[in-house]
Scaffold this motif. Structure first.
Motif, short mmCIF file in Angstrom:
data_model
loop_
_atom_site.label_atom_id
_atom_site.label_comp_id
_atom_site.label_asym_id
_atom_site.label_seq_id
_atom_site.Cartn_x
_atom_site.Cartn_y
_atom_site.Cartn_z
N GLY A 39 0.81 -1.21 0.00
CA GLY A 39 0.00 0.00 0.00
C GLY A 39 0.84 1.26 0.00
N VAL A 40 1.96 1.24 0.74
CA VAL A 40 2.80 2.44 0.82
C VAL A 40 3.46 2.73 -0.52
CG1 VAL A 40 4.91 3.37 1.83
CG2 VAL A 40 3.21 2.31 3.29
N VAL A 41 4.06 1.70 -1.15
CA VAL A 41 4.69 1.97 -2.46
C VAL A 41 3.63 2.22 -3.52
CG1 VAL A 41 6.83 0.74 -1.98
CG2 VAL A 41 4.91 -0.51 -2.94
N GLY A 42 2.42 1.73 -3.28
CA GLY A 42 1.33 1.98 -4.22
C GLY A 42 0.98 3.46 -4.30
N GLN A 43 1.32 4.22 -3.24
CA GLN A 43 1.03 5.66 -3.24
C GLN A 43 1.94 6.43 -4.20
OE1 GLN A 43 -1.75 6.61 -1.50
NE2 GLN A 43 -1.78 4.38 -1.24
N ILE A 44 3.02 5.77 -4.65
CA ILE A 44 3.91 6.43 -5.60
C ILE A 44 3.21 6.64 -6.93
CG2 ILE A 44 6.11 6.19 -6.84
CD1 ILE A 44 7.14 4.57 -4.44
N GLY A 45 2.24 5.76 -7.24
CA GLY A 45 1.45 5.94 -8.45
C GLY A 45 2.00 5.24 -9.68
N LEU A 46 2.99 4.36 -9.48
CA LEU A 46 3.58 3.62 -10.60
C LEU A 46 3.52 2.12 -10.31
CD1 LEU A 46 6.77 5.83 -11.16
CD2 LEU A 46 4.70 5.80 -12.59
#
Length: 441
Positions: A39-46
């Motif tokens: 979820g956290v790296v998903g916030q990067i948008g890529l």
């Protein structure tokens, strides 16, 4: 030793739950951490950072899993030493486990370059994902000594029924990991490297906390006595126990990997359905772990004390709780399995396919509970040669079932072969159980 239950305390349902429940709660935190990382790296948008963290975590988890023998072997050996009243050997076993963990982690650091290259050839991805995953693993690998040593600490604590300490270590590591994930990735913008650094720091801090819980062992001189720690006969026995468990675990892993690989031959929809349903089995294993660990601990203590009655009571009572758990799980899967599948996937064709194979995961916990609990009993008794040999027989039965059933029934045959292997493990280990009672008497 501080916090240690007397081995001769009566085996009661309350004692079993006191050991088992913290382990079950500890297991629940594992998938939560994976979800937070994603979820956290998903916030990067890529999409690439998500794939890189997932790929890197799978590779390292698979590599660390090889060292799972350290936890299991340490439980059996420590619980038997405790049952025999040999407190010096209990302390020395902690040192041996820590040395194996640190040495194993250091070896992984040394071979990291060819290790990561081979892993990415086995599971190739796009160049960008591979580059990010390699960077992630190059950071995390430096906490390998801590991650593997924690296996030994966990086994040592479980053997003394100190599962609340195990839960505390897990909660601390996962909680710190989540906080650092949010800070490093969302606050500082470190991306995939931030997730890796969060885990690196969490694992080393988890080792420090685990050692603090083991502090009573360091008050005894045996933990640092080379003659005790490296006593040839005991060191050879520990190596034999761990070697047997490693071979048994590799065969078990080969069974599940082959299940997924063969299932992929039936098309993407069937593969996806099998993956969804395997989560049911994973959840069942998490729920049963606490009671299998309880069996390891209490059986080992009873065998160390040569107390046949306590060994039999430990096996029966922990097994009874395991049966209660799987009956409840099977009922939930039967009544709510369709709804659970719908939560896990929105693809209509995968939902339909998974429902068609749902009866197998309804039956799996009941058919597998005996094998699961007997594994715990045999680990506690350090009857690892029997575990290894019976696993080899069960694997052969599984391969034969695949050859007969898959060509005729496709994916249904694949699931049947897996369930047959569960029953084969239960029968073969059950036939060897009387030898454990003979040792205790």
């Amino acid at each position: 030793m501080t916090g240690q239950t007397a081995p001769r305390e009566e085996i009661t349902h309350r004692r079993i739950l006191r050991i088992a429940v913290p382990i079950v709660l500890s297991n629940i935190t594992v998938p939560i951490l994976g979800a937070v990382d994603t979820g956290v790296v998903g916030q990067i948008g890529l999409p690439e950072p998500i794939g890189a963290v997932g790929l890197g975590a799978i590779v390292l988890s698979a590599v660390y899993w090889v060292f799972g023998f350290l936890r299991m072997g340490t439980v059996g050996l420590t619980s038997q030493a405790l049952g025999a009243g040999d407190r010096g050997e209990v302390a020395a076993l902690l040192t041996r486990a820590l040395l194996i963990g640190v040495a194993g982690g250091a070896a992984l650091i040394v071979v990291q370059v060819p290790l990561f290259w081979a892993a990415l050839r086995a599971a190739p991805a796009t160049p960008e994902v591979e580059a990010l995953a390699t960077g992630y693993m190059r950071i995390r690998i430096w906490s390998a000594p801590a991650a593997i040593a924690i296996y030994g600490i966990t086994g040592w604590l479980i053997a003394q029924e100190r599962t609340r300490a195990v839960l505390a270590v897990q909660l601390w590591m996962n909680g710190l990991n989540v906080v650092l994930d949010l800070w490093f990735v969302l606050g500082l913008g470190w991306g995939v490297s931030g997730v890796a650094f969060a885990t690196f720091l969490a694992e080393w801090s988890g080792l420090a906390l685990g050692l603090w819980f083991c502090r009573a062992a360091f008050a005894r001189p045996e933990w640092r006595d080379p003659a005790q720690v490296f006593e040839p006969a005991r060191l050879k026995h520990m190596m034999a126990v761990n070697g047997d468990i490693l071979i048994r675990s590799l065969l078990l892993q080969a069974m599940f990997v082959s299940f997924l690989f063969i299932g992929s031959g039936f098309g993407d929809v069937t593969l996806a359905a099998n993956q969804v349903l395997m989560q049911f089995l994973t959840f069942s294993a998490f729920a049963l772990d606490g009671f299998a660990f309880t069996a390891e601990t209490l059986v080992g203590q009873a065998l160390g004390a040569r107390a046949l009655g306590r060994l039999r009571r430990a096996a029966v009572m922990s097994g009874t709780w395991g049966l209660v758990i799987v009956l409840a799980l099977s009922a939930v899967f039967a009544l709510a399995g369709g709804a659970i599948i719908d939560l896990m996937t929105t693809a209509p064709e995968v939902r339909q396919a998974a429902r068609g194979f749902l009866p197998y995961v309804v039956a799996a916990p009941v058919l597998g509970v005996a094998a699961f609990m007997l594994d715990g009993i045999f680990i506690g008794a350090t009857a690892t040669r029997d575990m290894r040999n019976m696993m080899a027989v069960s694997f052969a039965v599984y391969v034969a079932a695949l050859a007969l059933l898959v060509p005729a029934f496709g994916n249904h045959g694949l699931w049947l072969a897996l369930l047959i292997s569960f029953v084969a493990r239960a029968i073969t280990l059950g036939l060897r159980y009387p030898s454990l009672e003979a040792r205790a008497s």
